[in-house]
Design an enzyme around this catalytic site. Sequence first.
Site, PDB file in Angstrom:
ATOM      1  N   GLY A 109       0.810  -1.216   0.000  1.00  0.00           N
ATOM      2  CA  GLY A 109       0.000   0.000   0.000  1.00  0.00           C
ATOM      3  C   GLY A 109       0.847   1.272   0.000  1.00  0.00           C
ATOM      4  O   GLY A 109       0.397   2.320  -0.475  1.00  0.00           O
ATOM      5  N   GLU A 112       1.738   1.792  -3.535  1.00  0.00           N
ATOM      6  CA  GLU A 112       0.491   2.200  -4.214  1.00  0.00           C
ATOM      7  C   GLU A 112       0.169   3.665  -3.930  1.00  0.00           C
ATOM      8  O   GLU A 112      -0.298   4.389  -4.810  1.00  0.00           O
ATOM      9  CB  GLU A 112      -0.663   1.287  -3.760  1.00  0.00           C
ATOM     10  CG  GLU A 112      -0.500  -0.135  -4.288  1.00  0.00           C
ATOM     11  CD  GLU A 112      -1.475  -1.125  -3.656  1.00  0.00           C
ATOM     12  OE1 GLU A 112      -1.547  -1.177  -2.412  1.00  0.00           O
ATOM     13  OE2 GLU A 112      -2.159  -1.842  -4.394  1.00  0.00           O
TER      14      GLU A 112
HETATM   15  N1  DAK Z   1       1.808  -3.794   8.731  1.00  0.00           N
HETATM   16  C1  DAK Z   1       1.881  -3.837  10.078  1.00  0.00           C
HETATM   17  N2  DAK Z   1       3.044  -3.720  10.761  1.00  0.00           N
HETATM   18  C2  DAK Z   1       4.184  -3.602  10.058  1.00  0.00           C
HETATM   19  C3  DAK Z   1       4.186  -3.554   8.637  1.00  0.00           C
HETATM   20  C4  DAK Z   1       2.914  -3.653   7.959  1.00  0.00           C
HETATM   21  N3  DAK Z   1       2.800  -3.592   6.632  1.00  0.00           N
HETATM   22  N4  DAK Z   1       5.470  -3.432   8.229  1.00  0.00           N
HETATM   23  C5  DAK Z   1       6.224  -3.381   9.333  1.00  0.00           C
HETATM   24  N5  DAK Z   1       5.464  -3.476  10.445  1.00  0.00           N
HETATM   25  C6  DAK Z   1       5.890  -3.464  11.829  1.00  0.00           C
HETATM   26  C7  DAK Z   1       6.611  -4.750  12.217  1.00  0.00           C
HETATM   27  O1  DAK Z   1       5.676  -5.746  12.547  1.00  0.00           O
HETATM   28  C8  DAK Z   1       7.426  -4.275  13.388  1.00  0.00           C
HETATM   29  O2  DAK Z   1       6.586  -4.196  14.514  1.00  0.00           O
HETATM   30  P1  DAK Z   1       7.085  -4.733  15.973  1.00  0.00           P
HETATM   31  O3  DAK Z   1       7.485  -6.158  15.764  1.00  0.00           O
HETATM   32  O4  DAK Z   1       8.271  -3.826  16.309  1.00  0.00           O
HETATM   33  O5  DAK Z   1       5.903  -4.533  16.868  1.00  0.00           O
HETATM   34  C9  DAK Z   1       7.812  -2.867  13.030  1.00  0.00           C
HETATM   35  O6  DAK Z   1       6.882  -2.459  12.011  1.00  0.00           O
HETATM   36  C10 DAK Z   1       9.199  -2.747  12.448  1.00  0.00           C
HETATM   37  O7  DAK Z   1       9.304  -3.675  11.402  1.00  0.00           O
HETATM   38  P2  DAK Z   1      10.492  -4.769  11.297  1.00  0.00           P
HETATM   39  O8  DAK Z   1      11.005  -5.103  12.641  1.00  0.00           O
HETATM   40  O9  DAK Z   1       9.998  -5.856  10.444  1.00  0.00           O
HETATM   41  O10 DAK Z   1      11.589  -3.885  10.542  1.00  0.00           O
HETATM   42  P3  DAK Z   1      12.762  -4.411   9.610  1.00  0.00           P
HETATM   43  O11 DAK Z   1      13.609  -3.238   9.368  1.00  0.00           O
HETATM   44  O12 DAK Z   1      13.397  -5.669  10.179  1.00  0.00           O
HETATM   45  O13 DAK Z   1      12.048  -4.858   8.246  1.00  0.00           O
HETATM   46  C11 DAK Z   1      10.514  -4.566   6.382  1.00  0.00           C
HETATM   47  C12 DAK Z   1      11.448  -3.891   7.429  1.00  0.00           C
HETATM   48  C13 DAK Z   1       9.788  -3.442   5.634  1.00  0.00           C
HETATM   49  C14 DAK Z   1      11.343  -5.373   5.388  1.00  0.00           C
HETATM   50  C15 DAK Z   1       9.503  -5.505   7.127  1.00  0.00           C
HETATM   51  O14 DAK Z   1       8.906  -4.763   8.205  1.00  0.00           O
HETATM   52  C16 DAK Z   1       8.427  -5.997   6.236  1.00  0.00           C
HETATM   53  O15 DAK Z   1       8.622  -6.917   5.429  1.00  0.00           O
HETATM   54  N6  DAK Z   1       7.211  -5.424   6.387  1.00  0.00           N
HETATM   55  C17 DAK Z   1       6.022  -5.873   5.667  1.00  0.00           C
HETATM   56  C18 DAK Z   1       6.089  -5.403   4.230  1.00  0.00           C
HETATM   57  C19 DAK Z   1       4.904  -5.879   3.453  1.00  0.00           C
HETATM   58  O16 DAK Z   1       4.665  -7.070   3.270  1.00  0.00           O
HETATM   59  N7  DAK Z   1       4.106  -4.917   2.972  1.00  0.00           N
HETATM   60  C20 DAK Z   1       2.855  -5.198   2.296  1.00  0.00           C
HETATM   61  C21 DAK Z   1       1.723  -5.117   3.297  1.00  0.00           C
HETATM   62  S1  DAK Z   1       0.221  -5.713   2.599  1.00  0.00           S
HETATM   63  C22 DAK Z   1      -6.328  -5.165  -0.416  1.00  0.00           C
HETATM   64  C23 DAK Z   1      -6.154  -3.891   0.125  1.00  0.00           C
HETATM   65  C24 DAK Z   1      -4.895  -3.441   0.403  1.00  0.00           C
HETATM   66  C25 DAK Z   1      -3.776  -4.228   0.162  1.00  0.00           C
HETATM   67  C26 DAK Z   1      -3.961  -5.478  -0.388  1.00  0.00           C
HETATM   68  C27 DAK Z   1      -5.205  -5.945  -0.692  1.00  0.00           C
HETATM   69  N8  DAK Z   1      -7.609  -5.645  -0.724  1.00  0.00           N
HETATM   70  C28 DAK Z   1      -8.740  -5.085  -0.147  1.00  0.00           C
HETATM   71  C29 DAK Z   1      -7.728  -6.744  -1.626  1.00  0.00           C
HETATM   72  C30 DAK Z   1      -2.453  -3.826   0.547  1.00  0.00           C
HETATM   73  C31 DAK Z   1      -1.697  -4.740   1.180  1.00  0.00           C
HETATM   74  C32 DAK Z   1      -0.398  -4.437   1.737  1.00  0.00           C
HETATM   75  O17 DAK Z   1       0.152  -3.365   1.613  1.00  0.00           O
END
Ligand code: DAK
Length: 258
Positions: A109, A112
């Site tokens: 997001g 996006e």
């Molecule tokens: N949501 C919630 N919390 C998140 C987050 C996220 N997207 N990204 C990071 N955090 C949180 C982590 O859980 C962590 O929290 P604590 O454990 O400290 O409580 C904190 O932020 C710091 O993150 P990290 O410890 O993981 O930090 P690092 O530097 O080690 O890693 C990272 C950074 C960006 C590589 C990692 O945090 C990561 O992979 N984050 C998730 C990235 C991701 O997968 N993003 C996509 C999210 S899904 C839809 C509508 C909307 C969407 C889809 C469909 N429909 C209605 C169909 C959109 C979806 C998305 O965007």
Amino acid sequence: MAEYILYHTTDGVGTLTLNRPKVLNAINYDLLRELDSLLDEIAADDSLRVLLLTGSGKAFAAGADIAQQAVMDPAEAEDWGKFGSGIFRKLELLPIPTIAVVNGYALGGGCEMAMACDLILAGEKAKFGQPETGLGITPGFSGTQRLLRRVGVSKAKELIYTGRMIDAQEAIQLGLADHVYPDDQLQEEALAMAKKIAGNAPAAVRYAKCAINEGAQTDIDAAIAIENKWFAKCFATEDQKEGMQAFLEKRKAEFHNR
Ligand code: DAK
């Protein structure tokens, strides 16, 4: 009073800063509601020329809030997707130019949201990606559609199928980002670009945005007619007279947004 987004204006430039740094500015319902009402305020503010959108801490936004989405059923997901996509479309159609200033992660997001802005400026450490398929979902805030419009169908497919993160240089090569700057100069460079835009005739800039946005949706003949309509409208403004008179008098134009 906004909790998750900071907003300030200086000299006609508005800056929105996503501000949930502990979760890398993950986008939840409350943040989107705040964005929605700030966008209404910004659209109604005649003194604004450009909007910058950035994030606090080490991320622009690491995506939609995964904890919030984890428990959604299909109907709730549909509402969530419509809500977010509607607000990003509002951002895209804002009358003034918008610049995403990507200071770190712009994932899911977050990517996006950046793509709903007119321009994307990146710091050297910026990382872009649509990692949703790794979470069991597709992009849901119009990412499948805006990414393909920026980078082409096959690159969009590759990036979305693999979910791979790309760095700022690759984002530039693909046409996803427009400029990359050293991290410590990013905000300053973004402001300089905003000021450059703000120095031009406000209506001409807004009309150019309309011409490009409307023309991008249609065939070339209809698009040229669209351009002609917006071009002609400029001649109903005082700023057109001032811009051309200033050139002929060899002085700097003074635009008054009239
Ligand atoms: N949501 C919630 N919390 C998140 C987050 C996220 N997207 N990204 C990071 N955090 C949180 C982590 O859980 C962590 O929290 P604590 O454990 O400290 O409580 C904190 O932020 C710091 O993150 P990290 O410890 O993981 O930090 P690092 O530097 O080690 O890693 C990272 C950074 C960006 C590589 C990692 O945090 C990561 O992979 N984050 C998730 C990235 C991701 O997968 N993003 C996509 C999210 S899904 C839809 C509508 C909307 C969407 C889809 C469909 N429909 C209605 C169909 C959109 C979806 C998305 O965007």
